[in-house]
Scaffold this motif. Structure first.
Motif, mmCIF file in Angstrom:
data_model
loop_
_atom_site.group_PDB
_atom_site.id
_atom_site.type_symbol
_atom_site.label_atom_id
_atom_site.label_comp_id
_atom_site.label_asym_id
_atom_site.label_seq_id
_atom_site.Cartn_x
_atom_site.Cartn_y
_atom_site.Cartn_z
ATOM 1 N N LEU A 153 6.273 2.428 -8.622
ATOM 2 C CA LEU A 153 6.922 3.192 -7.562
ATOM 3 C C LEU A 153 8.389 2.818 -7.462
ATOM 4 C CD1 LEU A 153 6.765 5.115 -5.062
ATOM 5 C CD2 LEU A 153 6.282 3.047 -3.729
ATOM 6 N N ILE A 202 2.621 10.062 -2.245
ATOM 7 C CA ILE A 202 2.331 8.624 -2.199
ATOM 8 C C ILE A 202 0.825 8.416 -2.107
ATOM 9 C CG2 ILE A 202 2.483 6.536 -0.746
ATOM 10 C CD1 ILE A 202 5.018 6.963 -2.355
ATOM 11 N N ALA A 248 -1.028 1.031 1.694
ATOM 12 C CA ALA A 248 -1.600 0.072 0.754
ATOM 13 C C ALA A 248 -2.548 -0.876 1.469
ATOM 14 C CB ALA A 248 -0.489 -0.727 0.085
ATOM 15 N N MET A 269 -1.602 6.590 -5.023
ATOM 16 C CA MET A 269 -2.483 5.450 -4.789
ATOM 17 C C MET A 269 -3.871 5.708 -5.373
ATOM 18 S SD MET A 269 -1.352 4.121 -1.075
ATOM 19 C CE MET A 269 -0.251 2.722 -1.108
ATOM 20 N N TRP A 308 4.192 3.924 1.366
ATOM 21 C CA TRP A 308 3.365 3.152 0.433
ATOM 22 C C TRP A 308 2.887 1.864 1.104
ATOM 23 C CZ3 TRP A 308 1.766 3.774 -4.696
ATOM 24 C CH2 TRP A 308 1.197 2.652 -5.276
ATOM 25 N N ARG A 330 3.023 -0.599 -6.959
ATOM 26 C CA ARG A 330 4.260 -0.662 -6.181
ATOM 27 C C ARG A 330 5.459 -0.853 -7.112
ATOM 28 N NH1 ARG A 330 7.425 -4.129 -2.709
ATOM 29 N NH2 ARG A 330 7.680 -3.197 -0.647
#
Length: 114
Positions: free
Chosen positions: A80, A67, A110, A71, A106, A77
């Motif tokens: 994902l 993850i 984020a 990024m 995530w 997202r």
């Protein structure tokens, strides 16, 4: 424990192990680099594949690291979510549980939405 804390703790454990078995650690690092740096797929695509495997293998530390790597590649997202759906489709209930870990990781890592 937060996902950031889990990632840091795992990094510390890996560093200790790498000191104990430096040749094996270096060889694994070389394998990882060769797998990512060669071929027609982008690093992001390869990281999504790795995430799907991590979910199916139920490796939470692997999920967290992939993850984090995704990024850095500019993954979204929404992308994902598509990978999580495929992971669940292929892995059933256990994959559903680990896919939820991936999404939670995530969301924690984020940056806040503007």
């Amino acid at each position: 424990m937060s996902y950031k804390a889990k990632i840091q703790e795992m990094r510390g454990e890996i560093r200790a192990m790498n000191k104990l078995i430096p040749q094996a650690a270096t060889a694994f690092g070389d394998l990882s680099k060769a797998a990512k740096d060669v071929g027609p797929l982008s690093v992001k695509e390869k990281e999504y594949i790795a995430l799907g495997i991590a979910i199916s293998q139920r490796c939470e530390p692997c999920i967290n690291f992939h993850i984090e790597a995704l990024m850095r590649t500019g993954a979204t997202r929404e992308e994902l979510g598509d990978v999580l759906a495929m992971s669940i489709q292929m892995g059933g209930g256990p994959a559903l549980m680990y896919a939820a870990h991936a999404l939670a990781c995530w969301d924690e890592l984020a940056p806040p939405a503007a």
